[in-house]
Each structure stands twice: as structure tokens, then as C-alpha cells.
Design a protein around this motif. Structure first.
Motif, PDB file in Angstrom:
ATOM      1  N   PRO A 436       0.572  -1.474   0.174  1.00 16.99           N
ATOM      2  CA  PRO A 436       0.001   0.320   0.079  1.00 16.99           C
ATOM      3  C   PRO A 436       0.534   0.732   0.254  1.00 16.99           C
ATOM      4  O   PRO A 436       1.691   1.377   0.764  1.00 16.99           O
ATOM      5  CB  PRO A 436      -0.855  -0.503   1.329  1.00 16.99           C
ATOM      6  CG  PRO A 436      -0.431  -1.057   1.940  1.00 16.99           C
ATOM      7  CD  PRO A 436       0.472  -1.745   1.720  1.00 16.99           C
ATOM      8  N   GLY A 437      -0.110   1.955  -0.014  1.00  9.99           N
ATOM      9  CA  GLY A 437       0.919   3.776  -0.468  1.00  9.99           C
ATOM     10  C   GLY A 437       1.534   3.867  -1.544  1.00  9.99           C
ATOM     11  O   GLY A 437       2.558   5.193  -1.790  1.00  9.99           O
ATOM     12  N   GLN A 438       1.450   3.419  -2.431  1.00 10.82           N
ATOM     13  CA  GLN A 438       2.281   3.607  -3.928  1.00 10.82           C
ATOM     14  C   GLN A 438       1.261   3.958  -5.112  1.00 10.82           C
ATOM     15  O   GLN A 438      -0.086   3.656  -4.730  1.00 10.82           O
ATOM     16  CB  GLN A 438       2.766   2.083  -4.841  1.00 10.82           C
ATOM     17  CG  GLN A 438       3.943   1.069  -4.292  1.00 10.82           C
ATOM     18  CD  GLN A 438       3.958   0.246  -4.581  1.00 10.82           C
ATOM     19  OE1 GLN A 438       5.454   0.351  -5.221  1.00 10.82           O
ATOM     20  NE2 GLN A 438       3.460  -0.812  -4.103  1.00 10.82           N
ATOM     21  N   THR A 439       1.840   5.384  -5.355  1.00  6.20           N
ATOM     22  CA  THR A 439       0.950   5.470  -6.894  1.00  6.20           C
ATOM     23  C   THR A 439       1.046   5.032  -7.646  1.00  6.20           C
ATOM     24  O   THR A 439       2.601   5.448  -8.530  1.00  6.20           O
ATOM     25  CB  THR A 439       1.246   7.835  -6.083  1.00  6.20           C
ATOM     26  OG1 THR A 439       1.133   8.108  -4.909  1.00  6.20           O
ATOM     27  CG2 THR A 439       0.154   7.899  -7.765  1.00  6.20           C
ATOM     28  N   ILE A 440       0.840   4.591  -8.283  1.00  2.86           N
ATOM     29  CA  ILE A 440       1.214   3.954  -9.492  1.00  2.86           C
ATOM     30  C   ILE A 440       0.820   4.523 -10.784  1.00  2.86           C
ATOM     31  O   ILE A 440      -0.290   4.923 -11.318  1.00  2.86           O
ATOM     32  CB  ILE A 440       0.196   2.177 -10.124  1.00  2.86           C
ATOM     33  CG1 ILE A 440       1.017   1.637  -8.333  1.00  2.86           C
ATOM     34  CG2 ILE A 440       1.036   1.835 -11.304  1.00  2.86           C
ATOM     35  CD1 ILE A 440       2.650   1.504  -8.010  1.00  2.86           C
ATOM     36  N   THR A 441       1.584   4.820 -11.877  1.00  5.50           N
ATOM     37  CA  THR A 441       1.449   5.573 -12.937  1.00  5.50           C
ATOM     38  C   THR A 441       2.124   5.739 -14.129  1.00  5.50           C
ATOM     39  O   THR A 441       2.928   5.174 -13.426  1.00  5.50           O
ATOM     40  CB  THR A 441       1.109   7.127 -12.823  1.00  5.50           C
ATOM     41  OG1 THR A 441       2.762   7.712 -11.874  1.00  5.50           O
ATOM     42  CG2 THR A 441       0.677   7.989 -11.675  1.00  5.50           C
ATOM     43  N   PRO A 442       0.815   5.394 -15.685  1.00 10.48           N
ATOM     44  CA  PRO A 442       2.105   5.025 -16.493  1.00 10.48           C
ATOM     45  C   PRO A 442       2.547   6.574 -17.220  1.00 10.48           C
ATOM     46  O   PRO A 442       2.097   7.221 -16.964  1.00 10.48           O
ATOM     47  CB  PRO A 442       0.539   5.343 -17.982  1.00 10.48           C
ATOM     48  CG  PRO A 442      -0.225   5.206 -16.758  1.00 10.48           C
ATOM     49  CD  PRO A 442      -0.493   5.724 -15.404  1.00 10.48           C
ATOM     50  N   GLU A 443       3.817   5.912 -17.798  1.00  7.14           N
ATOM     51  CA  GLU A 443       4.795   6.893 -17.996  1.00  7.14           C
ATOM     52  C   GLU A 443       4.644   6.863 -19.573  1.00  7.14           C
ATOM     53  O   GLU A 443       5.595   5.401 -20.109  1.00  7.14           O
ATOM     54  CB  GLU A 443       6.311   6.057 -17.809  1.00  7.14           C
ATOM     55  CG  GLU A 443       7.548   7.510 -18.130  1.00  7.14           C
ATOM     56  CD  GLU A 443       8.301   7.944 -17.244  1.00  7.14           C
ATOM     57  OE1 GLU A 443       8.521   7.090 -16.377  1.00  7.14           O
ATOM     58  OE2 GLU A 443       8.291   8.924 -16.999  1.00  7.14           O
ATOM     59  N   PRO A 444       4.329   7.478 -20.497  1.00  5.20           N
ATOM     60  CA  PRO A 444       4.323   7.140 -21.605  1.00  5.20           C
ATOM     61  C   PRO A 444       5.691   7.547 -22.383  1.00  5.20           C
ATOM     62  O   PRO A 444       5.987   8.353 -22.911  1.00  5.20           O
ATOM     63  CB  PRO A 444       2.976   8.022 -22.368  1.00  5.20           C
ATOM     64  CG  PRO A 444       2.925   8.408 -21.054  1.00  5.20           C
ATOM     65  CD  PRO A 444       3.427   8.128 -20.644  1.00  5.20           C
TER      66      PRO A 444
END
Ligand code: HEM
Length: 465
Positions: A436-444
Motif C-alpha cells: 500500500p501507499g504507492q502511486t502507480i502511474t503509466p509513463e508514456p
């Protein structure tokens, strides 16, 4: 509403699109968040959206969202579009003139030579390597002092996919320096990503700190690739792997073999294209399964019943229907090749709008895979949307994670088999829980990676009975 795409017409209007800054157009916005800008623009302006990165057609790009428009570029009017794009120019610094980047007669010849290495029978023979590599990865996790300690799934999947591509296609037991390779590839991809949208282009031969680091990383990969080639040269004649096939190939007209340079470019292409993409797809899949435990439980149950609890094989693929659909759905939401670019070689008309000669077209699986006319609840993760052969009832290019037409991914079956078997092998033994506590964002970038790492806890499942 018609989506027919007629041949050239100068009467067609320019496509609508967001207004940009006076000189750089939409470039500053796109540098900030390309994914968001693309999705919003398609919502606002529709299936053909024009972006400007500066003055003139060369600095104009069109996002094409409609499946018929994708088909137009890949198939119906394929000869009107080239791969002379900023992305290809950037990756050419690493891949040279391999299959992904070459065009014309050279590409046709190389594709013909490489194709047999991807036949179904060959892939079946690779299945055991895929399963063993995945099972040994789990062994490695379990042998740690604290087996349930988190792992970084991004780098673990990268290591796994690299091992699989080298042991299968490149047919080598040369131990690859996986850490150095991964580090070099990371650096190259990050630099390539910057390069595509860089405002001020500095030629590669100018020794800036970025360029020096880039060249050093290319040298690391060159060293690994040359080791593979030398190892093959020493091996007895008649190997059936891709490198042996490429080495043995002779030009039917001149009788000449491939030059060392060409061989290097092809091996580098398979090396890079053959693992980055699959690794990203697997990473996103484990992330999605951790946030959808119901799907994960169903998928594991299928693995256990489909294989009777033993390690999966190629023959089990038919019984791993849901696992395959999980992988498909993950590539719908996070297509590793999130955007495919072409350049118009002549004026064309798409969806009633002029696509001027020299301008770019963007075919973005990430955007079309969320087209509201074709996908219900497009942001939702639902592998069952692919059940019962649903894809065959949709327009052909509503879903195209592997591209299309003559330039479609040569490794698509390989990747589907690899994805399904690796998932089944890992799900059989462990669960990966998102810390928990991670921000998962795609990197294009060139591919769609998660930004940074994804830490997941390894939780052993009860042994199959
Ligand atoms: C999930 C995994 C994969 C995805 C999503 C993927 C995606 C793609 C896409 C979209 C293209 C077309 C690019 C374009 O039209 O510009 C492509 C081409 C290509 N891919 Fe893949 N790929 C994957 C796995 C692989 C694997 C495993 C290999 C090799 C072992 C591979 C080798 C290639 C090559 C050589 C090309 C160029 C083909 C040509 O132009 O003739 N890919 N891939």
C-alpha cells in the motif's frame, strides 16, 4: 455517420484540434502529459484530432481513434504511410536498420528470413523454457531470507523476459549480464523518451553528457549482442534458433549472407523489442490482478483445474482461457506499444479530413482501446469482455496491441504464449500483493511503463493438491 476514408483530395478541410502556443503549438502540453491530452482531445474533437508542434506539415500530427481509420493506415492505404518518424529516428540510434526500423526491400527480405523462427511449432518448443524461467523466478523469491518481502515487479519481469528471449530466440546459454543490460536499456529508453519530444535537437555525435551516457549504454548492449553472435559462430552448423537462421540466410540474387552490421541490428532489435514490451505487459497484469482479487482467484482456480496442479505446458493453453483473457485485457488498458506513429508520404484524406503530405498520424491503442462506442466501461478491468470470441465480433482494429498489416508485430504469438504461461506458472504458486501507499502511474515513452517501481509482496499460495 460515415468513416470511409477516400484517397487524396485537396478540398478536404483540416481536422479540428486544441489551440496551442504561438510558436510551439501543442508541444509544451504534450510534453507535460501526452496520455491525458490525447484522451481529452479525442473526447472533445472526435475521431480525428490535429496537433501542431511548430509551423508546417512536418510538425503536424493527427490522432486517429476510429478502428476504420487505423485499418486505413495499416492496410488499405499502407503504401501512403512510412516509418520516417521521430520515434523511429530515436530508436535507430540503438537498433540500426533491424526489422522494426527498416523499410522497403531490406525490410521485406529480413522479415521473410526471420518469419520461420516465429512459427507455431517453434513457439511450442519454447514453452518449456518460458515455464522453467518463471518457476525458477518464484524459486528465487522463496529462497530469500524473508520470502514474503516485497519485490520490484518492474525489474523482476524485465529480468524474466530478458532471460526468455535470449534462451529461446537468440538460442544462447551465454550468461547475459542481466543487471548491466537492464541498466543500459533503462537509460537508453529514458533518453529516447526525452528525445522524441525534445524541443532543441542535439545530434547524437555531439558529446553532451546525455549523448555520452547514451553511447556508453549502447556500447554495453553491443558487447552483450556481440557475445551472442560470437557464441553462435562457434556453435556447430545447423542451429534452428533465430540467430543461426539469420546467419545461414543467403540473398537469393547475390548469394551473399548478412553482414555483421545487419546481424547486429537484427539481434539488437529482437533483444530490445522481444522483452521490454512483454515485461511491461506482465507487470501491468500483476498490478491489475492485485487490485482485482476476485479475478485473480478465478484465474488461479483455472490454472489448477486446467493443469491438474502440475506446471503448465503448451498443450494446456486451451484450458487457460481466462488467464489468456486477463493478459489481453491488461494490454487493452495498458498497451505496451501505446502509440504507433507513421508519416504521410502524400496528401491523404481520413474521416473527411485532409492529412497533408509529411504530417504524422498517431495510432494509439491506449486511446482506441477506450473508445466509448466500442468499449463499455472502458476504464474498468474486465477480462470477461473478451469471453466467447467477442473480439471477432468487433471491428478489426478496435483492439490492436500488436499493430496491424504487413508491419504487425512478428512476435505477437510468442508474446501471447509467453504472457499466458508465465502468468499461469506464477499464479500456481504465489500471490503478488501490492504494497500500500504507492502511486502507480503509466509513463508514456516508446513503451508504456509504470513510472518508477511497483513493490509487491510475495505471498505463497497453498500447494496444489
Ligand atoms: C506484449 C508484447 C509485445 C507487444 C505489445 C508488441 C507490440 C508491437 C507493435 C505494436 C509492433 C508494430 C510497430 C509498428 O507498427 O510500428 C511490433 C513490431 C515488432 N515486434 Fe513486437 N510486441 C511484443 C512482443 C514482441 C516480441 C516477444 C518480439 C520478438 C521476440 C517482438 C518483436 C517485434 C519486431 C521485430 C517488430 C517489427 C516487425 C516488423 O516491422 O516487421 N515483439 N510489436
Amino acid at each position: 455517420m460515415t468513416h470511409a476514408s477516400a484517397p487524396r483530395s485537396h478540398a478536404a478541410p483540416l481536422a479540428p484540434g486544441p489551440r496551442g502556443a504561438p510558436l510551439l503549438g501543442n508541444l509544451p502540453d504534450l510534453r507535460r502529459d501526452r496520455i491525458r491530452i490525447f484522451l481529452d482531445a479525442a473526447d472533445t474533437y472526435g475521431d480525428v484530432v490535429r496537433f501542431q508542434f511548430g509551423p508546417g506539415p512536418k510538425r503536424t500530427g493527427h490522432l486517429l481513434r476510429h478502428p476504420d481509420h487505423i485499418k486505413h493506415v495499416f492496410i488499405d492505404a499502407a503504401d501512403r504511410f512510412t516509418k520516417q518518424t521521430p520515434g523511429v529516428r530515436e530508436v535507430r540510434a540503438l537498433l540500426g536498420d533491424g526489422l522494426l526500423t527498416s523499410e522497403g526491400a531490406l525490410w521485406r527480405r529480413q522479415r521473410r528470413i526471420a518469419q520461420p523462427a516465429f512459427h507455431k511449432q517453434r513457439i511450442a518448443a519454447f514453452a518449456d523454457v518460458m515455464v522453467r524461467a518463471a518457476d525458477e523466478l518464484v524459486d528465487g523469491w522463496m529462497r530469500r531470507p524473508r520470502p514474503d518481502a516485497p519485490v520490484d515487479v518492474v525489474s523482476e519481469m524485465m529480468r524474466l523476459a530478458l532471460r526468455i528471449v535470449t534462451e529461446t530466440l537468440l538460442g544462447t546459454d551465454v550468461p547475459i549480464d542481466a543487471a548491466a543490460t537492464a541498466h543500459a536499456l533503462d537509460l537508453i529508453l529514458a533518453d529516447t523518451r526525452k528525445g522524441v519530444t525534445r524541443i532543441l535537437k542535439i545530434p547524437r555525435h555531439v558529446p553532451t553528457p546525455d549523448n555520452r551516457r547514451f553511447q556508453e549504454a549502447v556500447a554495453v548492449l553491443d558487447r552483450e549482442v556481440l557475445r551472442i553472435i560470437e557464441h553462435r559462430r562457434k556453435a556447430p552448423e545447423g542451429g534452428t534458433d533465430l540467430v543461426s537462421t539469420l546467419m545461414a540466410a543467403r540473398d537469393p540474387e547475390t548469394g551473399e549472407g548478412m553482414t555483421d552490421r545487419q546481424l547486429r541490428d537484427e539481434v539488437m532489435t529482437m533483444f530490445a523489442a522481444g522483452h521490454e514490451t512483454t515485461a511491461n505487459a506482465l507487470t501491468w497484469t500483476f498490478y491489475l490482478l492485485s487490485t482485482h482479487p476476485d479475478v485473480r482467484r478465478r484465474a488461479r482456480a483455472e490454472v489448477l483445474t486446467g493443469t491438474g496442479g502440475r506446471l503448465p505446458t503448451f498443450a494446456d493453453l486451451g484450458a487457460l482461457d481466462l488467464v489468456g483473457r486477463v493478459f489481453q485485457e491488461s494490454m487493452r488498458l495498458y498497451p505496451p506499444a501505446w502509440m504507433i506513429t507513421r508519416r504521410a508520404a502524400e496528401d491523404d484524406v481520413v474521416g473527411g479530413y485532409l492529412i497533408p503530405k509529411d504530417s504524422l498520424v498517431f495510432l494509439a491503442p491506449y486511446v482506441t482501446h477506450r473508445h466509448p462506442a466500442y468499449w463499455e466501461n472502458p476504464e474498468g478491468f474486465d477480462p470477461d469482455r473478451f469471453a466467447g470470441g467477442a473480439l471477432a465480433r468487433m471491428p478489426r482494429f478496435a483492439y490492436f496491441p500488436f499493430g496491424g498489416g504487413a508491419r504487425q508485430c512478428i512476435g505477437s504469438s510468442f508474446a501471447m504464449v509467453e504472457g499466458t504461461l508465465v502468468l499461469a506458472t506464477i499464479l500456481r504458486r504465489v500471490r503478488l500483493d501490492l504494497v500500500p501507499g504507492q502511486t502507480i502511474t503509466p509513463e508514456p515513452g516508446i513503451t508504456l511503463r509504470p513510472r518508477g517501481s511497483i513493490h509487491m509482496r510475495v505471498v505463497p499460495e497453498p500447494p496444489p493438491t
